[in-house]
Design a protein around this motif. Structure first.
Motif, PDB file in Angstrom:
ATOM      1  N   LEU A 184    -166.914 -31.440  23.128  1.00 26.73           N
ATOM      2  CA  LEU A 184    -166.192 -32.660  22.226  1.00 26.73           C
ATOM      3  C   LEU A 184    -164.652 -31.833  22.185  1.00 26.73           C
ATOM      4  CD1 LEU A 184    -168.474 -33.681  19.718  1.00 26.73           C
ATOM      5  CD2 LEU A 184    -167.970 -34.817  21.791  1.00 26.73           C
ATOM      6  N   TRP A 185    -164.518 -30.608  22.579  1.00 28.85           N
ATOM      7  CA  TRP A 185    -163.292 -29.847  22.750  1.00 28.85           C
ATOM      8  C   TRP A 185    -162.260 -30.391  23.695  1.00 28.85           C
ATOM      9  CZ3 TRP A 185    -165.842 -24.492  22.416  1.00 28.85           C
ATOM     10  CH2 TRP A 185    -166.680 -24.376  21.283  1.00 28.85           C
ATOM     11  N   GLY A 186    -160.821 -30.547  23.078  1.00 30.97           N
ATOM     12  CA  GLY A 186    -159.936 -31.153  24.038  1.00 30.97           C
ATOM     13  C   GLY A 186    -160.266 -32.310  24.687  1.00 30.97           C
ATOM     14  N   THR A 187    -160.721 -33.343  23.848  1.00 32.61           N
ATOM     15  CA  THR A 187    -160.870 -34.482  24.370  1.00 32.61           C
ATOM     16  C   THR A 187    -159.684 -35.433  24.675  1.00 32.61           C
ATOM     17  OG1 THR A 187    -163.094 -34.697  23.095  1.00 32.61           O
ATOM     18  CG2 THR A 187    -162.117 -36.776  23.886  1.00 32.61           C
ATOM     19  N   GLU A 188    -158.665 -35.150  23.658  1.00 37.36           N
ATOM     20  CA  GLU A 188    -157.303 -36.049  23.599  1.00 37.36           C
ATOM     21  C   GLU A 188    -156.589 -35.674  24.936  1.00 37.36           C
ATOM     22  OE1 GLU A 188    -156.689 -38.434  22.189  1.00 37.36           O
ATOM     23  OE2 GLU A 188    -158.518 -38.472  20.821  1.00 37.36           O
ATOM     24  N   GLU A 189    -156.661 -34.068  25.344  1.00 42.88           N
ATOM     25  CA  GLU A 189    -155.644 -33.764  26.422  1.00 42.88           C
ATOM     26  C   GLU A 189    -156.328 -34.330  27.570  1.00 42.88           C
ATOM     27  OE1 GLU A 189    -154.344 -29.379  28.213  1.00 42.88           O
ATOM     28  OE2 GLU A 189    -155.703 -29.463  26.395  1.00 42.88           O
ATOM     29  N   ILE A 190    -157.785 -34.337  27.874  1.00 40.35           N
ATOM     30  CA  ILE A 190    -158.641 -34.694  28.882  1.00 40.35           C
ATOM     31  C   ILE A 190    -158.210 -36.223  29.066  1.00 40.35           C
ATOM     32  CG2 ILE A 190    -160.659 -35.363  29.975  1.00 40.35           C
ATOM     33  CD1 ILE A 190    -161.778 -32.835  28.876  1.00 40.35           C
TER      34      ILE A 190
END
Length: 403
Positions: free
Chosen positions: A188-194
């Motif tokens: 769930l880390w970095g979801t917005e960037e992906i």
């Protein structure tokens, strides 16, 4: 004959391509193979493969002999080393330097090293870094003028497939146990960037190849599905952490599961090392109140204000009525009545509303004034006047009383 020859050649080419793909797969995952058809179930076997590959990297172009490989892996049992070497050779991760009989020196496959590095990164964040790399690579490919629409279609379809599988896995984790969701929290880390990278890539493909609109639609739907699933999983993970937002604390589900499934010995072992005070004796409520009143105070009590020695005469008869205000209201009322005893409120409101509302306020004050002989009454009806101001009017009368 020519047709049969072409079909045979095509079939042979397909077989060669398939065998090449399988060869790469075998080399990539040779370090994780227990034999040619199974994955290792002991982390030590992976350590043997990693130790061997590191030794080959230090050996250079000369490679290593069997004795040198055994010396590097001397801390592992002989049967473990022989089994790993046999599997690595069978899958192509370790090969002879020269394909000739009685070959004594071996070299390692670059593909196997890269595959092991890929697996190590997957262990750290569950594939987040690989997805970032894949999106960056596809963005570079789209900007390459040599890229064809078919290659762009294949890349978009592969990304859509990855996002769909990722969203399905996140939905499964969200609906599963909180312990499993916490273990997979790195996904769930970095979801917005992906999501931002994926949307930029989608826009770049669609701008350069508008004919791929259907493929881009599938990609965008997969991206949105991944975004929704990741937000739901993150919301449940955040709720399980409580107000502390500390994911290292065990969730309530874990405690309840332990309390239901643990034996009495395990439950009692949780309290080992804790010291509890003895039960306090019973005190009468009156004794507790007395103790509180007699106890020391942190701040002194505030003294009561002094009271006058003369008796209180009570309220004055003078209510402070303003004669000038009463006279002003009387003048306003008489100007509105203009010698009559009664007038409709609608006539008073016929002027502009800012001035009329001030007059209405004065009439209401005259009605409420105890010394003035005026009364304001209203009926129960309501009249709509579209386009006028005010647009809603209740019929009423302002009249002079006999007082």
């Amino acid at each position: 004959m020519s047709t049969d020859s072409e079909n045979a050649a095509a079939s042979l080419d397909d077989a060669l391509v398939g065998e090449a793909v399988l060869g790469v797969y075998r080399q990539m995952f040779a370090a994780l193979a227990r034999d040619s058809g199974a994955v290792v179930d002991d982390p030590e076997l992976v350590d043997v493969a990693e130790t061997l590959l590191a030794a080959f990297a230090d050996a250079g172009e000369e490679g290593l002999s069997r004795e040198q490989m055994r010396h590097v892996c001397r801390r592992y049992p002989a049967e473990v080393f022989e089994n790993r070497l046999r599997v690595l050779k069978g899958l192509g991760a370790v090969r002879e330097v020269f394909p000739k009989p009685n070959q004594l020196r071996y070299r390692a496959s670059f593909t196997s090293v890269v595959g092991l590095m890929f697996v190590r990164r997957m262990m750290l964040d569950g594939g987040q870094s690989e997805m970032h790399r894949l999106l960056a690579l596809e963005q570079l490919n789209v900007a390459d003028p040599r890229m064809t629409p078919e290659q762009a279609r294949e890349g978009a379809e592969g990304l859509a497939r990855a996002f769909r599988l990722w969203s399905v896995e996140l939905v499964t984790l969200t609906n599963g146990t909180i312990e499993e969701l916490r273990e997979q929290a790195p996904k769930l880390w970095g979801t917005e960037e992906i999501l931002l990278r994926a949307e930029r890539l989608h826009g770049a493909i669609l701008r350069r190849w508008p004919q791929l609109d259907r493929t881009c639609t599938d990609l965008r739907a997969a991206i949105y599905a991944y975004g929704d699933a990741s937000r739901r999983a993150a919301a449940r993970l955040s709720d399980s952490a409580g107000t502390t937002r500390n994911l290292t604390l065990l969730p309530p589900e874990t405690w309840r599961t332990f309390a239901r499934t643990a034996s009495r010995e395990r439950l009692a072992a949780v309290l080992d090392g804790f010291v509890f005070d003895a039960a306090a004796p019973w005190h009468e409520p009156a004794a507790v109140v007395t103790a509180v009143e007699d106890g020391p105070r942190a701040t002194p009590p505030r003294p009561a204000p002094p009271r006058p020695s003369v008796p209180d005469p009570g309220l004055s008869d003078d209510t402070g009525s303003d004669t000038a205000a009463a006279e002003r209201l009387r003048d306003v009322a008489e100007q509105v009545l203009r010698g009559r005893d009664r007038i409709a409120v609608e006539e008073v409101l016929a002027q502009d509303w800012p001035a009329a509302r001030r007059v209405l306020a004065d009439l209401s004050s005259a009605h409420l004034h105890p010394d003035l002989p005026y009364r304001l009454t209203w009926s129960d009806g309501l009249t709509a006047r579209p386009g006028d101001s005010p647009a809603w009017v209740t019929p009423g009368w302002f009249e002079r009383t006999g007082a």
